[in-house]
Design a protein around this motif. Structure first.
Motif, PDB file in Angstrom:
ATOM      1  N   SER A   1      -5.062  -4.345   4.044  1.00 27.61           N
ATOM      2  CA  SER A   1      -5.220  -4.529   5.493  1.00 27.61           C
ATOM      3  C   SER A   1      -4.151  -5.468   6.061  1.00 27.61           C
ATOM      4  O   SER A   1      -4.054  -6.625   5.649  1.00 27.61           O
ATOM      5  N   PRO A   2      -3.346  -4.990   7.007  1.00 29.69           N
ATOM      6  CA  PRO A   2      -2.331  -5.867   7.608  1.00 29.69           C
ATOM      7  C   PRO A   2      -2.952  -7.111   8.242  1.00 29.69           C
ATOM      8  O   PRO A   2      -2.365  -8.190   8.199  1.00 29.69           O
TER       9      PRO A   2
ATOM     10  N   ARG B   1      -9.026  -1.632   0.331  1.00 28.35           N
ATOM     11  CA  ARG B   1      -9.018  -1.713   1.793  1.00 28.35           C
ATOM     12  C   ARG B   1      -8.709  -3.147   2.247  1.00 28.35           C
ATOM     13  O   ARG B   1      -7.943  -3.367   3.178  1.00 28.35           O
TER      14      ARG B   1
ATOM     15  N   GLY C   1       0.809  -1.218   0.000  1.00 30.99           N
ATOM     16  CA  GLY C   1       0.000   0.000   0.000  1.00 30.99           C
ATOM     17  C   GLY C   1       0.838   1.261   0.000  1.00 30.99           C
ATOM     18  O   GLY C   1       0.304   2.364  -0.021  1.00 30.99           O
TER      19      GLY C   1
ATOM     20  N   ILE D   1     -14.515  -8.834   6.184  1.00 32.51           N
ATOM     21  CA  ILE D   1     -15.726  -7.992   6.154  1.00 32.51           C
ATOM     22  C   ILE D   1     -15.520  -6.724   6.970  1.00 32.51           C
ATOM     23  O   ILE D   1     -16.088  -5.679   6.655  1.00 32.51           O
ATOM     24  N   ALA D   2     -14.690  -6.794   8.009  1.00 34.49           N
ATOM     25  CA  ALA D   2     -14.415  -5.566   8.771  1.00 34.49           C
ATOM     26  C   ALA D   2     -13.640  -4.575   7.911  1.00 34.49           C
ATOM     27  O   ALA D   2     -13.880  -3.366   7.963  1.00 34.49           O
ATOM     28  N   ALA D   3     -12.714  -5.079   7.094  1.00 38.43           N
ATOM     29  CA  ALA D   3     -11.982  -4.192   6.176  1.00 38.43           C
ATOM     30  C   ALA D   3     -12.948  -3.584   5.166  1.00 38.43           C
ATOM     31  O   ALA D   3     -12.902  -2.385   4.890  1.00 38.43           O
TER      32      ALA D   3
ATOM     33  N   GLY E   1     -16.104  -3.064   5.588  1.00 38.30           N
ATOM     34  CA  GLY E   1     -16.952  -2.106   6.311  1.00 38.30           C
ATOM     35  C   GLY E   1     -16.217  -0.829   6.677  1.00 38.30           C
ATOM     36  O   GLY E   1     -16.831   0.228   6.858  1.00 38.30           O
ATOM     37  N   ALA E   2     -14.889  -0.925   6.785  1.00 38.46           N
ATOM     38  CA  ALA E   2     -14.092   0.246   7.157  1.00 38.46           C
ATOM     39  C   ALA E   2     -13.783   1.132   5.955  1.00 38.46           C
ATOM     40  O   ALA E   2     -13.245   2.226   6.109  1.00 38.46           O
TER      41      ALA E   2
ATOM     42  N   VAL F   1      -5.790  -8.671   7.296  1.00 33.01           N
ATOM     43  CA  VAL F   1      -6.200  -9.600   6.238  1.00 33.01           C
ATOM     44  C   VAL F   1      -4.962 -10.287   5.662  1.00 33.01           C
ATOM     45  O   VAL F   1      -4.932 -11.500   5.463  1.00 33.01           O
TER      46      VAL F   1
ATOM     47  N   GLY G   1     -15.689   2.822   4.181  1.00 33.58           N
ATOM     48  CA  GLY G   1     -16.545   3.999   4.067  1.00 33.58           C
ATOM     49  C   GLY G   1     -17.636   3.820   3.023  1.00 33.58           C
ATOM     50  O   GLY G   1     -18.536   4.654   2.894  1.00 33.58           O
ATOM     51  N   VAL G   2     -17.570   2.709   2.277  1.00 37.92           N
ATOM     52  CA  VAL G   2     -18.562   2.451   1.231  1.00 37.92           C
ATOM     53  C   VAL G   2     -19.833   1.876   1.868  1.00 37.92           C
ATOM     54  O   VAL G   2     -19.758   1.037   2.761  1.00 37.92           O
TER      55      VAL G   2
END
Lengths: 398, 398
Positions: free
Chosen positions: A300-301, A296, A222, A318-320, A322-323, A303, A325-326
């Motif tokens: 994600s580190p 995202r 990233g 799924i948390a990534a 959800g994070a 993931v 912003g979409v």
């Protein structure tokens, strides 16, 4: 369209890769050169980092005029964050190449990759340029690919041959990268050459389209380099007739195929990478939404460490998402890992986890997330975050 | 204002932490309870993740009304991505607490942390609640802090005592977190209690201000939990007179001091963390610009692995700043690591690197970046990215 993960001859180009002593490892190749017979159509894409290396400043200005005759690339020093002396060094480096080739200095583009903040030794560089010009040959693309490596463990090349505009044409390329950035890696560089006859504008369009789903759809960590550069050059040596609309589309496809092969090789050889993971997001309200979620997840580190551990970790994925912003509806989500459905309608499918875990033991697998909200789609290639990634990037000292 | 990194009695509150058998480790505390005598002023901040755990949905709705009598927290299961059964479970859990305490169920807020996608055993939970209510005591804040731990290696608590509104008042709190998210950690949870008499609106304002420079200014891996919750409750047991403007400011400061101590403890105990690094960005055109740069630096895997390797890696830090999208002028940048100036006016100060490297061997140091463009400032606490971070997050299997 058959893409080979290997270099090819491309009419109108000669290549070289030599050791100029810019890398600390004695004898390592660190100076690469691509040269055409005359100024030819060129196009480029450059890092959007606000801190741009001196060669990026020089190359982007020159490529912007649409013509280049040579590209000179050094590894071992990024020539970034080096102030005015760095800019001077980049210009002098091009002038040295122009003097040896007997061409106009403004038709030479420079690229650098390596440690940030340090200048390289110009005397060594100039000697290297002399030897590189002497070594130029039509089969030198692999040597060039070796000369631009930093933490890469293998050279990266790709090629396509096809009939176009009444002629057999070739598109070939070489790239380096490993993380997307680091003072040891400090860059994704890619070079695509072709013998097809196209205008600079056509080449620019083709490069942009080809990069969207290749170089711009990969990530290792990233991070964004100060030196990222993708350059394309078309010699016209195929002497094909002007391309019609359908043929231009095929040309874009060929550029895309070479770019995708190189991009895939970059992630495959990502720093410490043990996995190559295709993140696919479908069913988003827009392509932009899908892309934000894919990025995202792919960056994600948590993931990525789960990928390393072969853990079909629905919660982290799924948390990534959800994070990001979409807008999404957890109650609709469907998630597949390695083709195995492990979440559906907002619930984890516990019984499927073992099968997904088996698939994750393979070198390559896919993560498919369907939001079931619309028709937006995006894809991203990513790697895992391994112990070796940390070792490679922690054990090096500036 | 003197903040102790330890729990304290707070008049009007009793606490408990017991083992309900929700964690896989036998005997580990996993159910925490905070109870007041009556419904009292409450305020909360919740995750902005689009995937919200069931307890977050329930707690945020209840806290929104400004009054709570109890908070019940379990570790071992995040009760997230569990659909309607998860929502039912959160409501039943609150009802179980209300039945034992003899209070209104809507005055109980639930929090959960642990694995995503799984429901916990309600029978075990209810038995745990019975024992927790029996164990409630004024000195139980530390036991509470232990019960909410997941990958945390130590309980986290903080407290402040001061005179306010004519009385001695106390602000105390407990928190958990380690990464900002993972199916094992799955949350940053923080709870602040005080005996000061304030309205729900005053408490809300104080919590928001206190969190801005504490809970909202830390990062371990940049990932955002589905369960993040910060709750504040004020019992009014201090029976102070209504606070005037100056006293309200002192109260906010006290909340901020406790929040900052807890936030610092969270990063210090970050998953695999070996370094606590204060990122300070000054001289930006705006506070928002400064914050974007600080976050980009504090979340960069390459910067964080350099911290782990004690490498004063100017290239990675300025490349992260440049990748933030914020306007900056590399030729003006000044960078200090551990107080040692290692870059100035767009150039690396090679001679200073060794001194900076020495400072980075310490457990805590600062990275100060001055853009010299304006008066915008921001600060962020972050950790390094170590081999243990990867091990902790890769070796766990869902």
């Amino acid at each position: 369209m058959k893409v080979l993960s290997e270099p090819a001859r491309v009419r109108g180009f000669r290549f070289a890769g030599v050791s100029a002593g810019l890398k600390t490892v004695a004898g390592a190749k660190d100076l690469g050169l691509i040269a055409a017979q005359n100024p030819i159509a060129a196009a480029g894409l450059f890092t959007t980092n606000r801190v741009k290396a001196a060669p990026v400043v020089v190359a982007s200005e020159r490529v912007g005029r649409g013509k280049l005759q040579a590209v000179v690339v050094n590894s071992g020093s990024a020539n970034c964050f080096t102030g005015k002396p760095g800019l001077r060094l980049a210009l002098d480096s091009c002038a040295a190449v122009a003097a040896e080739l007997g061409c106009d200095g403004t038709h030479v583009a420079p690229c650098s990759t390596g440690v940030i903040g340090h200048l390289y030794d110009f005397e060594k560089y100039r000697d290297g340029v002399r030897r590189a010009v002497g070594a130029l040959n039509e089969d030198g693309l692999e040597e060039f690919a070796r000369a631009i490596m930093t933490t890469d463990t293998r050279p990266k090349a790709a090629s396509v041959r096809l009939r176009l505009g009444g002629r057999e044409i070739t598109v070939a390329g070489a790239a380096k990268g490993s993380g997307m950035l680091s003072p040891r890696v400090a860059t994704m560089l890619a070079f695509i050459v072709t013998d097809v006859a196209v205008t600079p504008a056509q080449l620019r369009t083709a490069l942009k389209e080809a990069s969207a789903s290749s170089f711009n759809a990969i990530t290792v960590d990233g991070d964004m380099s100060t030196n990222d550069t993708v350059l394309a050059m078309a010699s016209g040596a195929a002497e094909n007739r002007a391309l019609d609309g359908r043929e231009r589309a095929i040309f874009v496809e060929a550029m895309g195929a070479v770019a995708s092969s190189l991009a895939r090789q970059l992630v495959y050889d990502g720093e410490g990478a043990t996995k190559l993971v295709a993140i696919r997001v479908r069913g988003a309200r827009s392509r932009a939404d899908a892309e934000r979620i894919a990025r995202r997840i792919g960056n994600s580190p948590l993931v990525k460490t789960a990928f390393f551990g072969c853990d079909p970790n629905v919660g982290r994925i799924i948390a990534a998402a959800g994070a990001s912003g979409v807008a999404l509806d957890p109650a609709r989500l469907e998630l597949r890992v390695g083709g195995v459905k492990i979440a559906s309608r907002g619930m984890l499918l516990v019984g499927a986890l073992e099968a997904a875990q088996q698939r994750m033991r393979e070198r390559e697998f896919a993560v498919d997330l369907n939001l079931k909200l619309g028709s937006g789609e995006a894809a991203l290639l990513t790697s895992d975050l391994s112990l070796d990634y940390v070792k490679i990037n922690a054990e090096y000292t500036t």
